[in-house]
Design a protein around this motif. Structure first.
Motif, PDB file in Angstrom:
ATOM      1  N   PHE A  10       0.807  -1.218   0.000  1.00  0.00           N
ATOM      2  CA  PHE A  10       0.000   0.000   0.000  1.00  0.00           C
ATOM      3  C   PHE A  10       0.846   1.277   0.000  1.00  0.00           C
ATOM      4  N   GLY A  11       2.124   1.139  -0.360  1.00  0.00           N
ATOM      5  CA  GLY A  11       2.942   2.320  -0.580  1.00  0.00           C
ATOM      6  C   GLY A  11       3.758   2.792   0.613  1.00  0.00           C
ATOM      7  N   HIS A  12       3.959   1.951   1.587  1.00  0.00           N
ATOM      8  CA  HIS A  12       4.776   2.319   2.759  1.00  0.00           C
ATOM      9  C   HIS A  12       5.920   1.304   2.922  1.00  0.00           C
ATOM     10  N   PRO A  13       6.869   1.289   2.000  1.00  0.00           N
ATOM     11  CA  PRO A  13       7.948   0.284   2.051  1.00  0.00           C
ATOM     12  C   PRO A  13       8.861   0.430   3.266  1.00  0.00           C
ATOM     13  N   ILE A  14       8.908   1.611   3.860  1.00  0.00           N
ATOM     14  CA  ILE A  14       9.764   1.802   5.039  1.00  0.00           C
ATOM     15  C   ILE A  14       9.293   0.935   6.216  1.00  0.00           C
ATOM     16  N   LEU A  15       7.981   0.671   6.285  1.00  0.00           N
ATOM     17  CA  LEU A  15       7.460  -0.173   7.365  1.00  0.00           C
ATOM     18  C   LEU A  15       7.999  -1.601   7.253  1.00  0.00           C
ATOM     19  N   ASP A  16       8.189  -2.067   6.032  1.00  0.00           N
ATOM     20  CA  ASP A  16       8.770  -3.406   5.842  1.00  0.00           C
ATOM     21  C   ASP A  16      10.167  -3.454   6.455  1.00  0.00           C
ATOM     22  N   LEU A  17      10.944  -2.410   6.237  1.00  0.00           N
ATOM     23  CA  LEU A  17      12.287  -2.330   6.804  1.00  0.00           C
ATOM     24  C   LEU A  17      12.247  -2.266   8.329  1.00  0.00           C
ATOM     25  N   ILE A  18      11.351  -1.470   8.865  1.00  0.00           N
ATOM     26  CA  ILE A  18      11.245  -1.314  10.331  1.00  0.00           C
ATOM     27  C   ILE A  18      10.835  -2.638  10.981  1.00  0.00           C
ATOM     28  N   PHE A  19       9.809  -3.298  10.419  1.00  0.00           N
ATOM     29  CA  PHE A  19       9.377  -4.583  10.970  1.00  0.00           C
ATOM     30  C   PHE A  19      10.478  -5.641  10.833  1.00  0.00           C
ATOM     31  N   GLY A  20      11.167  -5.634   9.715  1.00  0.00           N
ATOM     32  CA  GLY A  20      12.271  -6.577   9.503  1.00  0.00           C
ATOM     33  C   GLY A  20      13.382  -6.390  10.524  1.00  0.00           C
ATOM     34  N   MET A  21      13.731  -5.129  10.816  1.00  0.00           N
ATOM     35  CA  MET A  21      14.762  -4.846  11.838  1.00  0.00           C
ATOM     36  C   MET A  21      14.293  -5.301  13.226  1.00  0.00           C
ATOM     37  N   GLY A  22      13.023  -5.080  13.514  1.00  0.00           N
ATOM     38  CA  GLY A  22      12.476  -5.511  14.810  1.00  0.00           C
ATOM     39  C   GLY A  22      12.561  -7.021  14.992  1.00  0.00           C
ATOM     40  N   ILE A  23      12.193  -7.733  13.933  1.00  0.00           N
ATOM     41  CA  ILE A  23      12.268  -9.200  13.990  1.00  0.00           C
ATOM     42  C   ILE A  23      13.713  -9.656  14.125  1.00  0.00           C
ATOM     43  N   ALA A  24      14.636  -9.007  13.434  1.00  0.00           N
ATOM     44  CA  ALA A  24      16.055  -9.358  13.545  1.00  0.00           C
ATOM     45  C   ALA A  24      16.565  -9.144  14.961  1.00  0.00           C
ATOM     46  N   VAL A  25      16.127  -8.067  15.618  1.00  0.00           N
ATOM     47  CA  VAL A  25      16.537  -7.811  17.009  1.00  0.00           C
ATOM     48  C   VAL A  25      15.992  -8.902  17.926  1.00  0.00           C
ATOM     49  N   LEU A  26      14.730  -9.292  17.746  1.00  0.00           N
ATOM     50  CA  LEU A  26      14.151 -10.355  18.579  1.00  0.00           C
ATOM     51  C   LEU A  26      14.902 -11.674  18.406  1.00  0.00           C
ATOM     52  N   VAL A  27      15.253 -12.007  17.172  1.00  0.00           N
ATOM     53  CA  VAL A  27      16.005 -13.238  16.912  1.00  0.00           C
ATOM     54  C   VAL A  27      17.385 -13.164  17.559  1.00  0.00           C
ATOM     55  N   ALA A  28      18.049 -12.017  17.463  1.00  0.00           N
ATOM     56  CA  ALA A  28      19.385 -11.851  18.046  1.00  0.00           C
ATOM     57  C   ALA A  28      19.337 -11.971  19.570  1.00  0.00           C
ATOM     58  N   VAL A  29      18.355 -11.345  20.209  1.00  0.00           N
ATOM     59  CA  VAL A  29      18.217 -11.428  21.669  1.00  0.00           C
ATOM     60  C   VAL A  29      17.976 -12.874  22.092  1.00  0.00           C
ATOM     61  N   SER A  30      17.117 -13.574  21.380  1.00  0.00           N
ATOM     62  CA  SER A  30      16.834 -14.977  21.689  1.00  0.00           C
ATOM     63  C   SER A  30      18.091 -15.837  21.534  1.00  0.00           C
ATOM     64  N   ALA A  31      18.862 -15.595  20.503  1.00  0.00           N
ATOM     65  CA  ALA A  31      20.096 -16.354  20.269  1.00  0.00           C
ATOM     66  C   ALA A  31      21.115 -16.111  21.381  1.00  0.00           C
ATOM     67  N   ILE A  32      21.245 -14.867  21.820  1.00  0.00           N
ATOM     68  CA  ILE A  32      22.195 -14.544  22.886  1.00  0.00           C
ATOM     69  C   ILE A  32      21.779 -15.204  24.194  1.00  0.00           C
ATOM     70  N   ARG A  33      20.490 -15.165  24.514  1.00  0.00           N
ATOM     71  CA  ARG A  33      20.001 -15.828  25.741  1.00  0.00           C
ATOM     72  C   ARG A  33      20.275 -17.334  25.690  1.00  0.00           C
ATOM     73  N   THR A  34      20.022 -17.949  24.556  1.00  0.00           N
ATOM     74  CA  THR A  34      20.274 -19.384  24.401  1.00  0.00           C
ATOM     75  C   THR A  34      21.756 -19.701  24.542  1.00  0.00           C
ATOM     76  N   LEU A  35      22.604 -18.883  23.973  1.00  0.00           N
ATOM     77  CA  LEU A  35      24.050 -19.079  24.062  1.00  0.00           C
ATOM     78  C   LEU A  35      24.529 -18.980  25.508  1.00  0.00           C
ATOM     79  N   ILE A  36      24.065 -17.974  26.232  1.00  0.00           N
ATOM     80  CA  ILE A  36      24.472 -17.799  27.634  1.00  0.00           C
ATOM     81  C   ILE A  36      24.012 -18.982  28.475  1.00  0.00           C
ATOM     82  N   HIS A  37      22.756 -19.392  28.303  1.00  0.00           N
ATOM     83  CA  HIS A  37      22.216 -20.496  29.098  1.00  0.00           C
ATOM     84  C   HIS A  37      22.942 -21.810  28.819  1.00  0.00           C
ATOM     85  N   SER A  38      23.159 -22.125  27.559  1.00  0.00           N
ATOM     86  CA  SER A  38      23.783 -23.410  27.225  1.00  0.00           C
ATOM     87  C   SER A  38      25.283 -23.414  27.505  1.00  0.00           C
TER      88      SER A  38
END
Length: 135
Positions: A10-38
């Motif tokens: 619908f003409g707001h491509p910047i939102l795709d970038l913002i949501f993509g960055m948010g998801i990348a941050v969530l994945v990175a935080v989850s990976a770091i927590r898993t690494l510390i725990h294991s």
């Protein structure tokens, strides 16, 4: 992901970038927590204070000294081993009974302990408290 695709359509491509960055941050935080725990488990982090184990072990009849206490494993499944000194004139059968009492007492006090290996070593009956602290 669906919202970002719809926003881009619908003409707001910047939102795709913002949501993509948010998801990348969530994945990175989850990976770091898993690494510390294991890493705690993979590096054999000590799970139980050896001085607490020593105090309990020395309270068992027949135990003269306790040394080389190690605990490792997951928080809910701890494996432990130690050396326990008993009177050198004690029979193998009696020394085995002492080791079993040590194992039972440790497992009763620390519910997370799955297994205890008790290595029995003979000590002379002349050893005193100073020798126990050096082991």
């Amino acid at each position: 992901v669906i919202v970002s695709l719809m926003a881009a359509k619908f003409g707001h491509p910047i939102l795709d970038l913002i949501f993509g960055m948010g998801i990348a941050v969530l994945v990175a935080v989850s990976a770091i927590r898993t690494l510390i725990h294991s890493s705690e488990t993979l590096c054999d982090r000590e799970r139980i204070n050896p001085e607490d184990v020593r105090r309990i072990t020395l309270s068992v009849d027949g135990v003269k000294e306790c040394s080389n206490i190690r605990s490792r494993g997951r928080r809910d499944e701890v494996y432990m081993d130690m050396c326990v000194g008993v009177d050198g004139s004690m029979s193998v059968e009696e020394a085995h009974k002492v080791a079993q009492r040590v194992e039972d007492k440790i497992k009763k006090k620390f519910r997370e302990v799955a297994d205890v290996v008790v290595h029995i070593k003979p000590v002379s009956s002349e050893k005193g408290a100073d020798d126990e602290n050096q082991s």
